[in-house]
Design a protein around this motif. Structure first.
Motif, PDB file in Angstrom:
ATOM      1  N   LEU A   1      52.112  43.972   8.772  1.00 48.66           N
ATOM      2  CA  LEU A   1      51.601  45.126   7.947  1.00 48.66           C
ATOM      3  C   LEU A   1      52.944  44.522   6.663  1.00 48.66           C
ATOM      4  O   LEU A   1      52.690  44.810   5.742  1.00 48.66           O
ATOM      5  N   LYS A   2      53.520  45.357   7.414  1.00 43.94           N
ATOM      6  CA  LYS A   2      55.383  45.854   6.906  1.00 43.94           C
ATOM      7  C   LYS A   2      56.018  44.173   6.208  1.00 43.94           C
ATOM      8  O   LYS A   2      56.136  44.313   5.213  1.00 43.94           O
ATOM      9  N   LEU A   3      55.904  42.830   6.882  1.00 46.95           N
ATOM     10  CA  LEU A   3      55.720  41.764   7.051  1.00 46.95           C
ATOM     11  C   LEU A   3      55.676  41.766   5.402  1.00 46.95           C
ATOM     12  O   LEU A   3      56.181  40.719   4.550  1.00 46.95           O
ATOM     13  N   TYR A   4      54.188  41.566   5.032  1.00 47.43           N
ATOM     14  CA  TYR A   4      53.156  41.026   3.912  1.00 47.43           C
ATOM     15  C   TYR A   4      53.432  42.091   2.640  1.00 47.43           C
ATOM     16  O   TYR A   4      53.505  41.324   2.113  1.00 47.43           O
ATOM     17  N   GLU A   5      54.147  42.988   3.212  1.00 49.52           N
ATOM     18  CA  GLU A   5      54.629  43.342   1.608  1.00 49.52           C
ATOM     19  C   GLU A   5      55.648  42.769   1.324  1.00 49.52           C
ATOM     20  O   GLU A   5      55.801  42.589  -0.014  1.00 49.52           O
ATOM     21  N   MET A   6      56.502  41.913   1.876  1.00 50.15           N
ATOM     22  CA  MET A   6      57.819  40.630   1.360  1.00 50.15           C
ATOM     23  C   MET A   6      56.677  39.927   0.543  1.00 50.15           C
ATOM     24  O   MET A   6      57.155  39.138   0.048  1.00 50.15           O
TER      25      MET A   6
END
Length: 281
Positions: free
Chosen positions: A210-215
């Motif tokens: 989920l944190k990576l998709y914020e990129m």
């Protein structure tokens, strides 16, 4: 057809990853760019089973289309469709009946541009360039009205769409707006991600995903089963109800593809729910 693809594709920032194009990459498609593949690679390092999520969801969608075709549905509205890569709705449906009508809807310019190119010679399938969070822009679009007859049953597809719709945009209200536009006897199909049945390690890895998709240009919003069930208000769920995606009518699709991908112990099998409801009068 008297429509043109998006004209601003060259203005798109291709250095910024895009969730629709990453999904295309996970499915083995070719309509993605280096930025998409780079971030997808980082996601795979954190969650090695991410491709299984995409493939299980796509296999579920194929089985849904087969089921609705068997119920006599011959027109589909696919919301948040992304890029119509191999095995998408029009291919699955028109293989069974070439005159089945399919309207794809998306707002990502590159995805829509490729969709136009793919569908330009298909008189029974089209793509609408619109934001699904504005139902009127979709339902009143000239292409939607040209191809779909809203006096006849429609297959309303939300395969993975609501995963990218935050609560600020009222997912239940959006679903209701589209549902209410369809006549009784239509069908609503929804799949989305959930952590309800994931083990602690998978939850931790999913948090990293989920944190990576914020990129990228999208955020991801997993929901609990109760919330997902509430989106089917006004429908009668068909068997087997709201279940994990690989448990929904797990026989092979009519094209011979397996009900869900290999890796039978993949954690991805516990990360998504899906159901189909018959819309009531």
């Amino acid at each position: 057809m008297n429509i043109k693809p998006p004209t601003n594709v060259r203005e798109v920032d291709l250095a910024k990853p895009n969730a629709a194009r990453m999904y295309d990459y996970y499915l083995g498609g070719s309509h993605n760019f280096e930025s998409d593949r780079a971030l997808a690679g980082q996601v795979e390092q954190v969650a090695p089973w991410v491709k299984d999520i995409a493939r299980i969801n796509r296999a579920w969608l194929r089985r849904v289309v087969d089921t609705l075709m068997a119920q006599g549905i011959r027109q589909f509205l696919d919301l948040g469709s992304g890029i119509p890569t191999a095995g998408n709705v029009h291919e699955q449906a028109q293989r069974l009946d070439p005159t089945t009508r399919v309207v794809y809807v998306d707002y990502e310019a590159v995805a829509v541009h490729h969709s136009f190119e793919l569908l330009k010679d298909n008189e029974y399938a089209t793509v609408v360039w619109a934001d699904v969070r504005n139902p009127r822009s979709v339902l009143e679009h000239e292409e939607t009205r040209r191809l779909l007859d809203f006096t006849q049953p429609i297959g309303l597809l939300c395969a993975g769409l609501l995963l990218f719709i935050g609560d600020d945009f009222d997912p239940a209200g959006l679903v209701a707006a589209y549902r209410d536009a369809c006549p009784a006897g239509s069908y609503l199909a929804i799949s989305t991600m959930s952590q309800d049945e994931a083990d602690p390690e998978t939850r931790e890895r999913l948090g990293g995903l989920l944190k990576l998709y914020e990129m990228a240009d999208e955020r991801i919003y997993p929901r609990d089963k109760e919330t997902i069930a509430s989106w089917f208000a006004g429908t009668d769920l068909i068997d087997p109800g709201l279940v994990l995606l690989h448990q929904w009518r797990p026989e092979r699709s009519s094209d011979g593809s397996p009900a869900w991908p290999r890796h039978e112990e993949s954690p991805a099998r516990l990360l998504g729910y899906g159901a189909v409801g018959r819309i009531l009068g």
